[in-house]
Design a protein around this motif. Structure first.
Motif: not given
Length: 121
Positions: A27-29, A32-36, A48-52, A96-106
């Motif tokens: 589920p997209f919601r 967390t999403m980010g732009w690199f 930039a990053g944004i929470s769920r 990019a999409a992930g499970r935690v808010s972060s500024v790290e690529v990994l």
């Protein structure tokens, strides 16, 4: 394709562009999403990053006050509005999409293919 970025192009300094990233992840919601971005010869860097929910956003110092990240969880899309563009903003931009808010690529699990932004002086 799980993340599809679009909206890049050539723009003059001082201009604007809006990038979009359409996600087929479910589920997209819950992501967390980010732009690199990655400029030639340089490492990929956080933009930039944004929470769920979209209630929390964060930016690199270099774009703060000029770029705005937002998301539409009903449409599974994240946006990056880029204003007052500078030549140093020239890069390939990745969502990019992930499970935690972060500024790290990994910290991000899924990546789009990138869209090129070129800012001429």
């Amino acid at each position: 394709v799980q993340l599809q970025a679009s909206g890049g192009g050539l723009v003059q300094a001082g201009g604007f562009l809006r990038l979009s990233c359409a996600a087929s992840l479910r589920p997209f919601r819950r992501l967390t999403m980010g732009w690199f971005r990655q400029a030639p010869g340089k490492e990929r860097e956080f933009v930039a990053g944004i929470s769920r929910s979209g209630g929390s956003t964060y930016y690199s110092d270099s774009v703060k006050g000029r770029f705005t990240i937002s998301r539409d969880n009903a449409k599974n899309i994240v946006y990056l509005q880029m204003n007052s563009l500078k030549p140093e903003d020239t890069a390939v931009y990745y969502c990019a999409a992930g499970r935690v808010s972060s500024v790290e690529v990994l910290s991000y699990d899924y990546w789009g293919q990138g869209t090129l932004v070129t800012v001429s002086s």
